[in-house]
Design a protein around this motif. Structure first.
Motif, PDB file in Angstrom:
ATOM      1  N   LEU A   7       0.876  -1.179   0.000  1.00 42.55           N
ATOM      2  CA  LEU A   7       0.000   0.000   0.000  1.00 42.55           C
ATOM      3  C   LEU A   7       0.911   1.226   0.000  1.00 42.55           C
ATOM      4  O   LEU A   7       2.130   1.089   0.089  1.00 42.55           O
ATOM      5  N   ASP A   9       1.817   3.121   2.221  1.00 42.49           N
ATOM      6  CA  ASP A   9       2.718   3.194   3.373  1.00 42.49           C
ATOM      7  C   ASP A   9       3.014   1.813   3.967  1.00 42.49           C
ATOM      8  O   ASP A   9       3.301   1.690   5.153  1.00 42.49           O
ATOM      9  N   GLU A  10       2.931   0.783   3.161  1.00 46.27           N
ATOM     10  CA  GLU A  10       3.218  -0.571   3.644  1.00 46.27           C
ATOM     11  C   GLU A  10       4.170  -1.282   2.689  1.00 46.27           C
ATOM     12  O   GLU A  10       3.857  -1.420   1.499  1.00 46.27           O
ATOM     13  N   LYS A  28       6.237  -2.816  11.029  1.00 45.84           N
ATOM     14  CA  LYS A  28       4.970  -2.150  11.365  1.00 45.84           C
ATOM     15  C   LYS A  28       5.246  -1.144  12.488  1.00 45.84           C
ATOM     16  O   LYS A  28       4.962  -1.391  13.677  1.00 45.84           O
ATOM     17  N   GLY A  30       5.109   1.850  15.086  1.00 49.68           N
ATOM     18  CA  GLY A  30       4.017   2.457  15.844  1.00 49.68           C
ATOM     19  C   GLY A  30       3.102   1.445  16.513  1.00 49.68           C
ATOM     20  O   GLY A  30       2.179   1.811  17.238  1.00 49.68           O
ATOM     21  N   PHE A  31       3.333   0.156  16.268  1.00 50.25           N
ATOM     22  CA  PHE A  31       2.530  -0.883  16.916  1.00 50.25           C
ATOM     23  C   PHE A  31       3.374  -1.584  17.984  1.00 50.25           C
ATOM     24  O   PHE A  31       4.604  -1.508  17.942  1.00 50.25           O
ATOM     25  N   VAL A  32       2.751  -2.262  18.919  1.00 53.84           N
ATOM     26  CA  VAL A  32       3.526  -2.832  20.029  1.00 53.84           C
ATOM     27  C   VAL A  32       3.864  -4.316  19.858  1.00 53.84           C
ATOM     28  O   VAL A  32       4.833  -4.790  20.427  1.00 53.84           O
ATOM     29  N   VAL A 358     -11.212  -5.138  -1.944  1.00 47.32           N
ATOM     30  CA  VAL A 358     -10.147  -4.137  -1.775  1.00 47.32           C
ATOM     31  C   VAL A 358     -10.144  -3.619  -0.332  1.00 47.32           C
ATOM     32  O   VAL A 358      -9.103  -3.550   0.324  1.00 47.32           O
ATOM     33  N   GLY A 359     -11.333  -3.291   0.177  1.00 47.73           N
ATOM     34  CA  GLY A 359     -11.441  -2.786   1.566  1.00 47.73           C
ATOM     35  C   GLY A 359     -10.967  -3.818   2.575  1.00 47.73           C
ATOM     36  O   GLY A 359     -10.245  -3.489   3.518  1.00 47.73           O
ATOM     37  N   HIS A 360     -11.344  -5.066   2.363  1.00 46.61           N
ATOM     38  CA  HIS A 360     -10.930  -6.119   3.310  1.00 46.61           C
ATOM     39  C   HIS A 360      -9.424  -6.312   3.281  1.00 46.61           C
ATOM     40  O   HIS A 360      -8.799  -6.508   4.319  1.00 46.61           O
ATOM     41  N   ILE A 362      -7.166  -4.078   2.616  1.00 47.94           N
ATOM     42  CA  ILE A 362      -6.542  -2.960   3.341  1.00 47.94           C
ATOM     43  C   ILE A 362      -6.653  -3.189   4.849  1.00 47.94           C
ATOM     44  O   ILE A 362      -5.734  -2.875   5.609  1.00 47.94           O
ATOM     45  N   SER A 363      -7.763  -3.779   5.266  1.00 46.76           N
ATOM     46  CA  SER A 363      -7.973  -3.978   6.716  1.00 46.76           C
ATOM     47  C   SER A 363      -6.939  -4.934   7.319  1.00 46.76           C
ATOM     48  O   SER A 363      -6.664  -4.876   8.508  1.00 46.76           O
ATOM     49  N   TYR A 365      -3.974  -4.704   7.103  1.00 42.01           N
ATOM     50  CA  TYR A 365      -2.786  -3.925   7.475  1.00 42.01           C
ATOM     51  C   TYR A 365      -3.017  -3.053   8.706  1.00 42.01           C
ATOM     52  O   TYR A 365      -2.258  -2.136   8.973  1.00 42.01           O
ATOM     53  N   ASP A 366      -4.058  -3.363   9.466  1.00 39.08           N
ATOM     54  CA  ASP A 366      -4.323  -2.632  10.702  1.00 39.08           C
ATOM     55  C   ASP A 366      -3.718  -3.297  11.930  1.00 39.08           C
ATOM     56  O   ASP A 366      -3.887  -2.812  13.039  1.00 39.08           O
TER      57      ASP A 366
END
Lengths: 420, 427
Positions: A7, A9-10, A28, A30-32, A358-360, A362-363, A365-366
């Motif tokens: 993406l 930013d991925e 990734k 900013g994630f823990v 497409v939406g799924h 992208i999800s 990458y959360d």
């Protein structure tokens, strides 16, 4: 390392080590959570396979048994050790692969190194084998009461003579009893080779630090042989297509219906496109928001236990529908009639379905977890992850319509387990 | 994390700004005091709104709309904290900066939710009979399926036993009141939800407050004063037993399913809750717990065993499956483990492991979009404040062994429930 832009930013980093291990690293920031998965191409379907010029047989449940015993090495239990570092480790076996995975929030480099060290050389003890045998026997008994599992296995038994397609991944109490150290070690030698494995790592790190660590680990010194196990399925089924059995102990009637698909007509498509158009096609007609579902519901033929399943492998594919029903025979005939007389597809729904995929995507990458899971899953299915959105957006309406021709109308099977 | 609270048109709006996610979530929560007699309707009304809507007409049209919003995910469910009940509707959708599309997805998402809530199919001002029949029918089918799935049936019957068939465990469907559901009672609950419940909106993601203020202002009608939920208890009371009850139920099963229900006195103390959550982890909450390491790993009696603490019902349940011949040994071993913990016979290192595990769990949950949203909603229900991760970790870290022992001593065995094979009767 190769950089794959997923993406805006991925970025996914990829490298194949000299010993054949395929490594996917997805930073990734900013994630823990950190996640690592080692995926071995050995699953419940490995009952017989070709290795070089020789053929080998395995008792059902061998891959799953290995998954259980592989946590212990020379008296050290990896789960106990990792808990001291506040890392959770677990494993799972599917029909096609075995996965070992852990998550951590600190000391990731050290834990990853330990993880790789462990899996580079495991000494399986008889004590561990006997301990896990007892636990696995309990696990097998747990699923004996599940009606869905029973009907599903029975349907696949009718559809495919090849037991590698349907036998319980955990095996049976009898086959589990026959698994010994010699079988396990031979299986490790054949299947647990770097070139038969994939390593996926996600988390808030610098990807170059991670690949350096992997290259310095004992895992990088493991060798692969010139052979890889090969499993080819036979797709022939039984001549008896429809089963009806009465079980006085059931409270409900249960129907499962399956139809085989011909994959050869999709040879011009990329794997993700092939998979998606088959899924989209059957979702259009039989999902819980379809017209057919509505009809079946209105005619009181199904209840909310209704479900569909699509299995798409390299050499076989099928679609199945199941539900509890007060009139299972009527439901069976109705479904067969629907499959044989499928209507046309609304183009608007096709466009919506593309947007939804497409939406799924992208999800995923959360979270570091879902990226890890997705990358491992996509490698298993041989899906091109870096061009996924592009491939999805380029699926044509004509291609979806093509699925109609893949349905083997003369290979529709059904199983009804009825109450008294 | 601070919830940014605002009142827009009489509705409490809570913003949770976080930039790192690629999606946003909107959650509409309708809060009310739980009532066993209308609990079925509370559950059914959400299902009814999704499947019997006059704007979307059919569920496939509704799903088409969601797909056009790039696979927006709609989820609705009911949950409770003690007697405080929430009807939750949430929608997750992608941030448009990842799409080649000019559509204002936030505005579309709110319009969708508005249509969903305010436009059910009605006939003569009542929700339709057809919709009512369908949701009631599904509840009956669920009961029937529960009786076929042995694991669910065992749990369902255990919960009935441990709660003496009292109403306040809020398990759906509640069979006792199912035949009194009508389109009138459903309409009444729906109208209560719309006009009397306390509506709170939560929005999480990479948000622009000003834009959202305007959209909410445009989307919702002014809301009149809602009922107060200030005095609603966040924990249930229950009738305690003098002696533990032992119940055996026979069925056509291949393996025995055992439940041990431990009660503890009702408490609303935040500290008690933290201590009990940690104690539950030590007893059976993860793979290094006492139950797992002893009963599975050392004794190899089971494939799984766990304990689960249900604060709402002041209940800790221990569950496992095993062969009939091993039942008594396993139950005795569980009792022994609890007894040892009461006597302080466990190590500081075990407490530290459990604390680390719990801390990791909260950090992970607060790192996911839906997890962070739910933690904030629950925290808001508790204290009208946002979820504070640092405070939570600090609170876990300071739990002492003495506090754990005291809490373990307050646990008392209420029910032993065995769900076993018909022929497994001892001779």
């Amino acid at each position: 390392m190769n950089k794959l832009q997923i993406l805006i930013d991925e970025i996914l980093y990829y490298e194949e080590l000299d010993n054949g291990l395929k490594v996917y690293i997805h930073p990734k920031k900013g994630f823990v959570d950190y996640h690592a998965t080692l995926q071995v191409e050995l699953g419940g379907n490995a009952l017989s396979y070709q290795y070089g010029d020789e053929s080998f047989n395995l008792p059902a449940g061998t891959a799953h048994f290995l998954e259980h015993v592989y946590f212990e090495n020379d008296g050290v239990n990896l789960s106990d050790e990792f808990s001291k570092y506040n890392a959770d480790i677990n494993a799972s076996t599917s029909r096609e692969v075995t996965k070992y995975y852990f998550s951590a929030q600190e000391n990731f480099g050290m834990i990853l190194n330990r993880f790789l060290e462990h899996f580079s050389s495991v000494n399986i003890s008889n004590k561990t084998i006997e301990k896990e045998r007892k636990i696995i026997e309990k696990e097998i008994m747990m699923y004996d009461d599940n009606l869905y599992t029973k009907v599903n296995e029975r349907l696949l038994k009718q559809m495919y003579n090849d037991e590698r397609i349907w036998i319980d991944i955990a095996g049976t109490v009898k086959t589990v009893k026959s698994i010994d150290k010699k079988i396990l070690e031979r299986t490790v030698n054949h299947f647990y080779q770097p070139k038969n494995m994939v390593l996926v790592i996600t988390g808030p790190f610098d990807p170059y630090d991670i690949i350096d660590l992997i290259k310095k680990s004992p895992f990088n010194r493991m060798n692969s042989t010139s052979n890889l196990p090969e499993i080819n399925h036979s797709i022939l089924g039984k001549s008896k297509r429809h089963i009806y059995e009465i079980n006085p102990n059931q409270n409900v009637n249960y129907l499962m219906l399956g139809v085989k698909l011909d994959l050869s007509i999709f040879n011009h498509l990329e794997v993700s496109q092939k998979r998606l158009i088959i899924i989209m096609f059957f979702e259009y007609f039989f999902s819980e928001s379809s017209e057919y579902y509505k009809t079946l519901k209105e005619e009181n033929l199904i209840n909310y236990m209704y479900g569909t399943h699509i299995k798409i492998m390299d050499d076989y594919a099928y679609f199945s529908i199941s539900s509890e029903s007060v009139k299972p025979k009527v439901l069976k005939n109705k479904l067969i009639d629907m499959i044989k007389n499928l209507g046309s597809i609304d183009k608007k729904i096709f466009i919506a379905s593309i947007r939804s995929r497409v939406g799924h995507f992208i999800s995923y990458y959360d979270s570091a977890y879902s990226i890890n899971y997705t990358v491992a899953d996509f490698t298993k299915k041989k899906i091109d992850i870096s061009n996924y959105i592009n491939n999805v957006e380029n699926i044509s309406f004509k291609d979806v319509e093509l699925t109609r021709n893949s349905i083997k109308m003369d290979e529709i099977y059904s199983v009804i387990y009825a109450r008294n | 994390m601070k919830l940014k609270k605002k009142i827009i048109k009489g509705i409490e709006v809570n913003y949770i700004p976080v930039q790192k996610y690629k999606h946003m979530m909107i959650a509409l929560n309708f809060f009310s005091e739980a009532n066993a007699k209308t609990f079925n309707e509370r559950n059914m009304v959400l299902d009814l709104l999704e499947n019997h809507n006059s704007k979307f007409n059919t569920s496939d049209q509704l799903n088409l709309h969601l797909d056009m919003l790039y696979g927006a995910r709609l989820k609705s469910f009911v949950f409770n904290k003690g007697d405080l009940l929430a009807n939750n509707i949430n929608l997750k959708f992608v941030n448009k900066k990842y799409l080649n599309d000019d559509e204002n997805l936030i505005e579309s998402a709110f319009l969708f939710l508005k249509d969903l809530i305010y436009k059910p199919k009605t006939y003569k001002h009542l929700l339709t009979q057809k919709a009512t029949d369908e949701v009631v029918q599904e509840a009956y089918e669920l009961l029937q399926t529960l009786s076929q799935d042995k694991a669910s049936k065992a749990y369902f019957h255990y919960m009935k036993s441990v709660s003496n068939n009292e109403d306040n465990t809020f398990i759906f469907p509640n069979e006792e009141y199912l035949n009194s559901v009508t389109n009138r009672t459903l309409t009444d609950v729906y109208q209560d939800m719309l006009h009397k419940d306390l509506l709170k909106i939560y929005i999480i993601g990479d948000i622009n407050e000003l834009e959202l203020d305007n959209i909410i202002e445009k989307t919702f009608n002014a809301r009149l004063e809602s009922v107060s939920i200030d005095d609603v208890s966040l924990s249930h009371s229950y009738h305690s037993r003098e002696e533990p009850q032992e119940i055996i139920e026979y069925d056509d099963v291949s393996i025995s399913r055992i439940f041990l229900g431990y009660r503890l006195p009702v408490t609303t103390s935040k500290r008690d809750l933290e201590v009990m959550i940690l104690l539950n982890i030590i007893i059976g909450g993860y793979s290094q717990s006492k139950l797992f390491t002893v009963i599975r790993e050392e004794m190899q009696l089971v494939y799984y065993i766990y304990s689960m603490y249900d604060h709402n019902n002041s209940l800790m349940t221990i569950n496992f499956e095993l062969e009939h011949k091993d039942e008594d040994l396993a139950i005795a071993s569980v009792k022994n483990i609890i007894s040892e913990i009461r006597s302080g016979l466990f190590f500081d290192a075990e407490i530290e492991l459990a604390k680390n595990y719990l801390t990791k769990y909260y950090k992970s949950s607060a790192d996911s979009l839906s997890g962070l949203l739910q933690l904030n909603i629950l925290s808001d229900m508790d204290s009208e404040e946002g979820f504070n991760l640092e405070e939570k970790i600090q609170s876990i870290t300071t739990v002492s062994k003495d506090e754990l022992v005291v809490m373990a001593k307050r646990l008392f065995l209420d029910t032993i429930f065995r769900f076993i094979k018909k022929d497994d009767v001892d001779e």
